[in-house]
Motif scaffolding. Sequence first.
Motif, PDB file in Angstrom:
ATOM      1  N   UNK A   1       0.828  -1.203   0.000  1.00 21.60           N
ATOM      2  CA  UNK A   1       0.000   0.000   0.000  1.00 21.60           C
ATOM      3  C   UNK A   1       0.869   1.262   0.000  1.00 21.60           C
ATOM      4  N   UNK A   2       0.237   2.375  -0.295  1.00 21.79           N
ATOM      5  CA  UNK A   2       0.931   3.664  -0.249  1.00 21.79           C
ATOM      6  C   UNK A   2       1.502   3.899   1.150  1.00 21.79           C
ATOM      7  N   UNK A   3       0.716   3.576   2.162  1.00 20.52           N
ATOM      8  CA  UNK A   3       1.159   3.735   3.547  1.00 20.52           C
ATOM      9  C   UNK A   3       2.436   2.943   3.804  1.00 20.52           C
ATOM     10  N   UNK A   4       2.452   1.701   3.401  1.00 14.61           N
ATOM     11  CA  UNK A   4       3.622   0.852   3.614  1.00 14.61           C
ATOM     12  C   UNK A   4       4.833   1.360   2.835  1.00 14.61           C
TER      13      UNK A   4
ATOM     14  N   UNK B   1       8.191   2.659   4.687  1.00 14.00           N
ATOM     15  CA  UNK B   1       9.439   1.957   4.376  1.00 14.00           C
ATOM     16  C   UNK B   1      10.503   2.921   3.848  1.00 14.00           C
ATOM     17  N   UNK B   2      10.108   3.792   2.923  1.00 11.70           N
ATOM     18  CA  UNK B   2      11.064   4.743   2.350  1.00 11.70           C
ATOM     19  C   UNK B   2      11.563   5.714   3.419  1.00 11.70           C
TER      20      UNK B   2
ATOM     21  N   UNK C   1       2.435   7.406  11.337  1.00 14.48           N
ATOM     22  CA  UNK C   1       3.366   7.343  12.465  1.00 14.48           C
ATOM     23  C   UNK C   1       3.523   5.900  12.957  1.00 14.48           C
ATOM     24  N   UNK C   2       2.417   5.196  13.111  1.00 13.74           N
ATOM     25  CA  UNK C   2       2.469   3.801  13.578  1.00 13.74           C
ATOM     26  C   UNK C   2       3.198   2.907  12.580  1.00 13.74           C
ATOM     27  N   UNK C   3       2.923   3.092  11.301  1.00 11.05           N
ATOM     28  CA  UNK C   3       3.587   2.283  10.268  1.00 11.05           C
ATOM     29  C   UNK C   3       5.083   2.587  10.241  1.00 11.05           C
TER      30      UNK C   3
END
Length: 78
Positions: A2-5, A9-10, A43-45
């Motif tokens: 997903x975009x969130x992930x 990650x980046x 923030x959590x991710x």
Amino acid sequence: MSTLERLAEALGADVMKAMDETGDERLFMEVAGVIGTASQTLEEAFLTDIRVRLAERKARAHLIARVKQHRAAQKKQG
């Protein structure tokens, strides 16, 4: 992914590099605080990504130390 992930990650990779360069082991907490004002989800991710990276780094260092210890013991015996 997903975009969130992808974003977490980046950003996690970039923050780890900045932590290595600056020597500031808590920089990720500052960045998390900035993120948290806009998106608790990101923030959590991000924090999950950082924790995983830090754990892997610690485990890898332990593994390397154990292998070096083993090889040194083998040299003494051989």
